[in-house]
Design a protein around this motif. Sequence first.
Motif, PDB file in Angstrom:
ATOM      1  N   SER A   1     -15.268  25.819  -7.866  1.00 35.60           N
ATOM      2  CA  SER A   1     -16.263  24.764  -7.639  1.00 35.60           C
ATOM      3  C   SER A   1     -17.519  24.985  -8.470  1.00 35.60           C
TER       4      SER A   1
ATOM      5  N   ARG B   1     -21.391  25.821  -4.481  1.00 30.13           N
ATOM      6  CA  ARG B   1     -20.894  26.146  -3.140  1.00 30.13           C
ATOM      7  C   ARG B   1     -22.072  26.586  -2.291  1.00 30.13           C
TER       8      ARG B   1
ATOM      9  N   LEU C   1     -12.003  23.033  -9.307  1.00 29.45           N
ATOM     10  CA  LEU C   1     -11.799  22.639  -7.915  1.00 29.45           C
ATOM     11  C   LEU C   1     -12.733  21.471  -7.614  1.00 29.45           C
ATOM     12  N   ASN C   2     -13.757  21.706  -6.825  1.00 31.56           N
ATOM     13  CA  ASN C   2     -14.673  20.642  -6.425  1.00 31.56           C
ATOM     14  C   ASN C   2     -15.955  20.689  -7.257  1.00 31.56           C
TER      15      ASN C   2
ATOM     16  N   GLU D   1     -19.023  22.047  -2.989  1.00 35.15           N
ATOM     17  CA  GLU D   1     -18.292  22.494  -1.795  1.00 35.15           C
ATOM     18  C   GLU D   1     -19.320  22.963  -0.765  1.00 35.15           C
TER      19      GLU D   1
ATOM     20  N   GLN E   1     -19.715  24.590   2.999  1.00 33.09           N
ATOM     21  CA  GLN E   1     -19.038  25.274   4.105  1.00 33.09           C
ATOM     22  C   GLN E   1     -20.076  26.005   4.949  1.00 33.09           C
TER      23      GLN E   1
ATOM     24  N   ASN F   1     -14.229  16.274 -11.777  1.00 38.81           N
ATOM     25  CA  ASN F   1     -13.866  17.552 -11.190  1.00 38.81           C
ATOM     26  C   ASN F   1     -12.433  17.421 -10.685  1.00 38.81           C
TER      27      ASN F   1
ATOM     28  N   GLN G   1     -10.472  18.432  -8.061  1.00 35.60           N
ATOM     29  CA  GLN G   1     -10.105  18.007  -6.708  1.00 35.60           C
ATOM     30  C   GLN G   1     -11.030  16.919  -6.193  1.00 35.60           C
ATOM     31  N   PHE G   2     -12.197  17.299  -5.676  1.00 39.65           N
ATOM     32  CA  PHE G   2     -13.123  16.333  -5.088  1.00 39.65           C
ATOM     33  C   PHE G   2     -14.486  16.447  -5.754  1.00 39.65           C
TER      34      PHE G   2
ATOM     35  N   VAL H   1     -17.280  15.893  -3.876  1.00 39.11           N
ATOM     36  CA  VAL H   1     -17.948  16.647  -2.805  1.00 39.11           C
ATOM     37  C   VAL H   1     -16.922  16.919  -1.721  1.00 39.11           C
ATOM     38  N   SER H   2     -16.848  18.179  -1.303  1.00 34.83           N
ATOM     39  CA  SER H   2     -15.902  18.577  -0.263  1.00 34.83           C
ATOM     40  C   SER H   2     -16.631  19.271   0.850  1.00 34.83           C
TER      41      SER H   2
END
Length: 188
Positions: free
Chosen positions: A140, A143, A162-163, A166, A168, A182, A184-185, A187-188
């Motif tokens: 990402s 993160r 990846l993102n 991210e 978490q 990007n 994958q996403f 914003v994840s």
Amino acid sequence: SRATILYLGHSARVIGDGPPGSVIIEASGIGMSLEGSGILVRNLVVRSGAKVAANVQGQARIEGCQFSSTTSSAVQVQGKGDAVFTNCRLTGSGERGLLAVGGRSRLENCEISGNRQGINASGSGSVTMTGGSIKDNQRSGVRASSGGSVTITDCAISGNQLNGIEVQGGAVTLRNCKVTNNRQFGVS
């Protein structure tokens, strides 16, 4: 030349004289440890093999520098670190471009690219980035985890594997940013 550790205490100044990229510090350990107040670092390339290229626990202004580490993060800000990066590149590191596990990091017109992960803010780490880009990282781009916070304004976040972003257990604020392409996403 090879340096194991360049320690900079209160009011220290290290200024590379010459064209950008002409003063290089290579270290097998930590390239620079910035632990005092009123520190100025300008126009250096700092590369580390097994540790972070720069560890910031003090108050430092860093301008026109490039940081990378083969196996660790390019820059780590921790404790009461208060770092301002202007026109810097945190690139090509085996872990993160910027790891903020404490303190405050401010980046102005910087590039964070080609790292395993772009920015990682956790714990009491706070990152503010204005202008520049976070791109082409293996994971990402940004993160925020375990209480870390990131605020990004007028930046491009693209091409991360990846993102783009991210979250978490941390917080991310975006203002006038482009998060594109990007894998994958956004914003994840």
